[in-house]
Structures are given as structure tokens and as C-alpha cells.
Design a protein around this motif. Structure first.
Motif, PDB file in Angstrom:
ATOM      1  N   GLU A 105       0.616  -1.122  -0.017  1.00 54.39           N
ATOM      2  CA  GLU A 105      -0.150  -0.058   0.273  1.00 54.39           C
ATOM      3  C   GLU A 105       0.777   1.211  -0.140  1.00 54.39           C
ATOM      4  O   GLU A 105       0.484   2.296  -0.347  1.00 54.39           O
ATOM      5  N   ILE A 123     -12.074  -1.898   7.059  1.00 54.81           N
ATOM      6  CA  ILE A 123     -12.246  -1.873   5.673  1.00 54.81           C
ATOM      7  C   ILE A 123     -11.389  -3.117   4.961  1.00 54.81           C
ATOM      8  O   ILE A 123     -11.794  -4.016   4.271  1.00 54.81           O
ATOM      9  N   LYS A 124     -10.123  -3.253   5.330  1.00 54.34           N
ATOM     10  CA  LYS A 124      -9.268  -4.159   4.681  1.00 54.34           C
ATOM     11  C   LYS A 124      -9.744  -5.726   5.264  1.00 54.34           C
ATOM     12  O   LYS A 124      -9.562  -6.525   4.251  1.00 54.34           O
ATOM     13  N   ILE A 127     -12.679  -6.453   2.926  1.00 50.26           N
ATOM     14  CA  ILE A 127     -12.245  -6.780   1.550  1.00 50.26           C
ATOM     15  C   ILE A 127     -11.692  -8.039   1.318  1.00 50.26           C
ATOM     16  O   ILE A 127     -11.962  -8.702   0.430  1.00 50.26           O
ATOM     17  N   TYR A 144      -7.032  -2.989  -1.892  1.00 50.34           N
ATOM     18  CA  TYR A 144      -7.095  -1.614  -1.061  1.00 50.34           C
ATOM     19  C   TYR A 144      -6.030  -0.769  -1.427  1.00 50.34           C
ATOM     20  O   TYR A 144      -4.914  -1.089  -1.578  1.00 50.34           O
ATOM     21  N   VAL A 152     -13.156   5.319   0.059  1.00 53.33           N
ATOM     22  CA  VAL A 152     -12.313   4.248  -0.114  1.00 53.33           C
ATOM     23  C   VAL A 152     -11.658   4.116  -1.674  1.00 53.33           C
ATOM     24  O   VAL A 152     -12.378   4.243  -2.639  1.00 53.33           O
ATOM     25  N   LEU A 154      -9.918   1.663  -4.412  1.00 48.91           N
ATOM     26  CA  LEU A 154      -9.693   0.337  -4.717  1.00 48.91           C
ATOM     27  C   LEU A 154      -9.190   0.174  -6.148  1.00 48.91           C
ATOM     28  O   LEU A 154      -9.402   0.835  -6.990  1.00 48.91           O
TER      29      LEU A 154
END
Length: 191
Positions: A105, A123-124, A127, A144, A152, A154
Motif C-alpha cells: 500500500e 475496511i481491509k 475486503i 485496497y 475508499v 480500490l
């Protein structure tokens, strides 16, 4: 050796299942012949001239055909290359370029605010546990890339990149899921 094929929501992309592991961990997306030089298999597929994308998943290879190319013509050539590769036991990557996982990331250009760490972790996790398995079934992946002020970001890969239904998947599926479980999420965007 039998290699099964599955259609994907993206009509330009077919998913090929060799019946064995392709990647032990991570995924790898090749969008150009230059990127494909890291892998003998990806380079061979791009050498067909009618391939515009190759994606390696855990147990599949997704191949995207150039616009106007029919799968009836391309599929036998792709199957031949895949069969030759897996029967020969050739490594998936050249030794000098064995970096096979998705980029970290930190290379995304989005700097997550440490104050949002709990939100980002939620969130991670969503996902990873709910979105990625479903997207992998369609021959792609979603990664992500960042969270900023309710948004967010993606990255769609494999069959999902350029798929006509990816916008609907992103907005109607993923965005709804994230908003439901993480109220701080206001929108989801593809990068």
C-alpha cells in the motif's frame, strides 16, 4: 492435463483453471508486454499479439483478449501455452524478478491517516474476507489502495479491470457492503 475454462463477467477475459496452484500467495497482474517480462508464462501469452492482460490468481490464470479478437481463435493458443508451461514445470517468474505479490500500500500514492487506523482495518478485513473471494471467482482481484475523508480507493485487477460491470460491482456491491459495516465510508472509487 486438463485445463478448464470459465467465462467471466468481462467478455474480453477468460479464466483458465489448470487444476493446480498458480500462485502460492498473492496475485500478479500484467497489463503490458514489458511488465510480462518478469514471467515466462505471461511473456509467452503476450507474445500471441492478441493478449492485452494476464492475471495470476491462487489457482487460475485470467487472460484478456484485445478488442475485436474472438475467443474461438485465441483460446486454443492460450491453452497450448498454459499446457506447455505447466507440464514442463517451468518457474512462474524469472529468478531476477521473483517479486510476485501485489505492490504494498505504501506505493499507492494515498497516505492513510493514522487516526483512521481502526476504520482502515475494518475496511481491509471486509475486503479480504467478503470481497476478494467473490471477485476471484470472476477471475480477478481487488486491492485496497487508500482511505481519505470517507472515500475508499480500490484497484481492480484481472478480469475486473475494464469489465463493463465493474462499476456496478463497485458501487452497488462493494460500496453498499462497506457503508453498511463501516458507517464512516461515504464512497468507493476505482483507481
Amino acid at each position: 492435463m486438463l485445463i478448464e475454462t470459465e467465462s467471466t463477467p468481462n467478455p474480453a477475459t477468460l479464466k483458465f483453471l489448470p487444476g493446480r496452484a498458480v500462485m502460492e500467495s498473492g496475485t500478479r497482474d500484467f497489463a503490458t508486454p514489458e511488465e510480462a517480462e518478469a514471467s515466462p508464462l505471461a511473456a509467452a501469452l503476450f507474445s500471441l499479439g492478441d493478449v492485452t492482460g494476464v492475471f495470476f490468481g491462487r489457482d487460475f490464470v485470467s487472460v484478456t483478449a484485445a478488442p475485436g479478437v474472438g475467443w474461438s481463435d485465441l483460446k486454443p493458443d492460450v491453452l497450448g501455452i498454459l499446457m506447455d508451461h505447466f507440464l514442463a514445470g517451468v518457474p512462474l517468474f524469472n529468478a531476477a524478478s521473483a517479486n510476485f505479490s501485489v505492490p504494498p500500500e505504501a506505493e499507492t500514492g494515498f497516505a492513510d491517516d493514522p487516526a483512521d487506523a481502526d476504520i482502515i482495518e475494518q475496511i481491509k478485513e471486509l475486503i479480504e474476507t467478503r470481497v476478494r473471494p467473490a471477485v476471484a471467482n470472476d477471475g480477478g482481484d481487488i486491492v485496497y489502495r487508500g482511505f481519505d475523508k470517507g472515500n475508499v480507493y480500490l484497484k481492480m485487477q484481472g478480469a475486473c479491470a475494464g469489465c463493463p460491470s465493474s462499476t456496478a460491482t463497485l458501487k452497488n456491491g462493494i460500496e453498499s457492503l462497506l457503508k453498511h459495516y463501516v458507517p464512516e465510508v461515504t464512497a468507493v472509487h476505482a483507481v
